[in-house]
Design a protein around this motif. Structure first.
Motif, mmCIF file in Angstrom:
data_model
loop_
_atom_site.group_PDB
_atom_site.id
_atom_site.type_symbol
_atom_site.label_atom_id
_atom_site.label_comp_id
_atom_site.label_asym_id
_atom_site.label_seq_id
_atom_site.Cartn_x
_atom_site.Cartn_y
_atom_site.Cartn_z
ATOM 1 N N VAL A 190 9.233 17.160 -8.475
ATOM 2 C CA VAL A 190 10.031 18.282 -8.973
ATOM 3 C C VAL A 190 9.715 18.465 -10.451
ATOM 4 O O VAL A 190 9.864 17.534 -11.247
ATOM 5 C CB VAL A 190 11.532 18.032 -8.780
ATOM 6 C CG1 VAL A 190 12.346 19.181 -9.368
ATOM 7 C CG2 VAL A 190 11.853 17.880 -7.293
ATOM 8 N N ILE A 230 16.059 14.523 -3.972
ATOM 9 C CA ILE A 230 15.112 14.808 -2.900
ATOM 10 C C ILE A 230 14.819 13.517 -2.149
ATOM 11 O O ILE A 230 15.017 12.417 -2.669
ATOM 12 C CB ILE A 230 13.789 15.408 -3.425
ATOM 13 C CG1 ILE A 230 13.110 14.436 -4.403
ATOM 14 C CG2 ILE A 230 14.025 16.771 -4.075
ATOM 15 C CD1 ILE A 230 11.712 14.849 -4.819
ATOM 16 N N ILE A 287 9.075 22.342 -6.582
ATOM 17 C CA ILE A 287 8.662 21.065 -6.016
ATOM 18 C C ILE A 287 7.242 21.207 -5.484
ATOM 19 O O ILE A 287 6.899 22.217 -4.866
ATOM 20 C CB ILE A 287 9.642 20.587 -4.914
ATOM 21 C CG1 ILE A 287 9.229 19.214 -4.378
ATOM 22 C CG2 ILE A 287 9.792 21.605 -3.798
ATOM 23 C CD1 ILE A 287 10.278 18.548 -3.491
ATOM 24 N N ASP A 340 18.421 23.505 -5.270
ATOM 25 C CA ASP A 340 19.293 22.437 -5.757
ATOM 26 C C ASP A 340 20.583 22.462 -4.948
ATOM 27 O O ASP A 340 21.544 23.164 -5.270
ATOM 28 C CB ASP A 340 19.582 22.630 -7.247
ATOM 29 C CG ASP A 340 20.332 21.452 -7.844
ATOM 30 O OD1 ASP A 340 20.469 20.427 -7.138
ATOM 31 O OD2 ASP A 340 20.778 21.546 -8.995
ATOM 32 N N TYR A 398 12.540 25.011 -5.953
ATOM 33 C CA TYR A 398 13.420 23.890 -5.619
ATOM 34 C C TYR A 398 14.843 24.403 -5.395
ATOM 35 O O TYR A 398 15.423 25.046 -6.263
ATOM 36 C CB TYR A 398 13.389 22.871 -6.752
ATOM 37 C CG TYR A 398 14.380 21.746 -6.603
ATOM 38 C CD1 TYR A 398 14.298 20.861 -5.543
ATOM 39 C CD2 TYR A 398 15.402 21.564 -7.539
ATOM 40 C CE1 TYR A 398 15.203 19.822 -5.415
ATOM 41 C CE2 TYR A 398 16.311 20.527 -7.422
ATOM 42 C CZ TYR A 398 16.203 19.657 -6.354
ATOM 43 O OH TYR A 398 17.097 18.626 -6.233
#
Length: 360
Positions: free
Chosen positions: A191, A254, A174, A220, A218
């Motif tokens: 992202v 996000i 990101i 998740d 990132y």
């Protein structure tokens, strides 16, 4: 008869969604254009434009109900006006709601510095804490130094630094502006899962925000917010979760700028706060312990919020710390406060009392 304590609410101007485009020279020497900060030309209602005034009105009403004499002051780029107001009024306490000056977020800390120079009592964090929290790279360095887990990252200070052979992170990543808050500069294209997309997004950060780009691995997983109230014996409020389950399928999980502020967009409608977050007792205790450590490490005062990502394996990653977080009636801090059993006025009263206890 004992006089009422005088509380001055100091806040910034509401942001303009159609402010002029800022021109700047890019690192390559080319004159470019971009919007720096919160501005957007999209038609959806931008709640950041009205949230400042709504927050001020709510705080003002609460303070008046609590028996304080209340005045308000709007900070503009004419900073001498603020100094004149403070030296003339000599408030017993400044309730600090100033988050920027002229759309420049870093000036948040400079306003607090003015209170310090004038020897005024004021609510919330001091200038050093604000500066550290806003500088996302320095914040991550401080977290890592104290053994607090945060996503792996790299910072690019020019777009030319983005070299595929030297890229140390795993995709997806990101990309964020390194010196903003309130989800400024974060959208569904933040992202990325390829090097080509990474280069494009880093360049966009420079063009639109005129600052270094922070690139993080990132995580998740679930996004959690932990709000804290107090100083000597801080209260860790019930944990809130951001529910992304109803976001469009092609939207990353996000909290984007639209998801936070743009009422009427799919991102906003698909981003909901849930409190308390469903967590095991052991995981809840672990998260609260980390949040309190972050609060104290950064020198937060009176109130703050710590944001986490929780991996599928339940590993907590601290994303950032937010001193002086949004205390609008529908903000996450107040959601957690209500779950704890506090009214809006209760929270305002405690923030004032904590500040007076520290300063006076």
């Amino acid at each position: 008869m004992r006089r009422k304590l005088h509380v001055a609410i100091v806040h910034n101007e509401p942001e303009s969604p159609n402010r002029p485009v800022k021109k700047f020279v890019s690192p390559s020497g080319v004159l470019q254009e971009g919007v720096n900060g919160r501005g957007s030309a999209e038609a959806a209602i931008d709640l950041s434009e009205v949230a400042v005034l709504q927050e001020v009105e709510k705080v003002q009403a609460s303070l008046a109900d609590l028996g304080y004499e209340v005045t308000t002051f709007t900070v503009t780029e004419d900073i001498l006006g603020l100094v004149s107001f403070l030296t003339k009024e000599k408030p017993d306490l400044v309730f600090n709601l100033c988050e920027s000056i002229g759309n420049v977020s870093i000036h948040e800390m400079h306003v607090a510095g003015i209170y310090e120079i004038l020897g005024l009592c004021y609510t919330g964090a001091g200038p050093l804490t604000m500066g550290l929290a806003l500088n996302k790279v320095r914040a991550k360095e401080l977290l890592l130094y104290h053994g607090i887990t945060t996503p792996a990252y790299v910072c690019y200070r020019t777009p030319n630094q983005v070299v595929e052979d030297d890229f140390p992170l795993r995709f997806p990543v990101i990309v964020k502006p390194s010196m903003e808050d309130a989800s400024i500069g974060i959208g569904p294209d933040s992202v990325v899962d390829s090097f080509g997309a990474l280069k494009k997004r880093v360049k966009a950060v420079f063009q639109q925000h005129d600052q270094a780009a922070l690139v993080e691995e990132y995580i998740d997983g679930r996004e959690l917010n932990i709000s804290i109230l107090g100083n000597r014996r801080p209260i860790i409020l019930p944990i809130s979760e951001i529910d992304f389950s109803t976001l469009p399928a092609d939207h990353p999980k996000i909290l984007t700028y639209d998801g936070k502020w743009k009422k009427g967009t799919p991102a906003y409608d698909g981003t909901k706060g849930v409190c308390p977050a469903p967590l095991s007792l052991s995981l809840e205790a672990k998260l609260k312990e980390i949040a309190l450590k972050v609060y104290r490490t950064f020198g937060c005062r009176d109130y703050a919020r710590v944001d986490f990502r929780l991996s599928p394996e339940d590993t907590p990653y601290v994303l950032e710390v937010n001193p002086n977080p949004d205390i609008s009636d529908d903000a996450g801090f107040m959601r957690s406060s209500r779950e704890y059993g506090l009214t809006y006025s209760d929270v305002i009263e405690r923030i004032v009392e904590y500040a007076l206890e520290r300063n006076c």
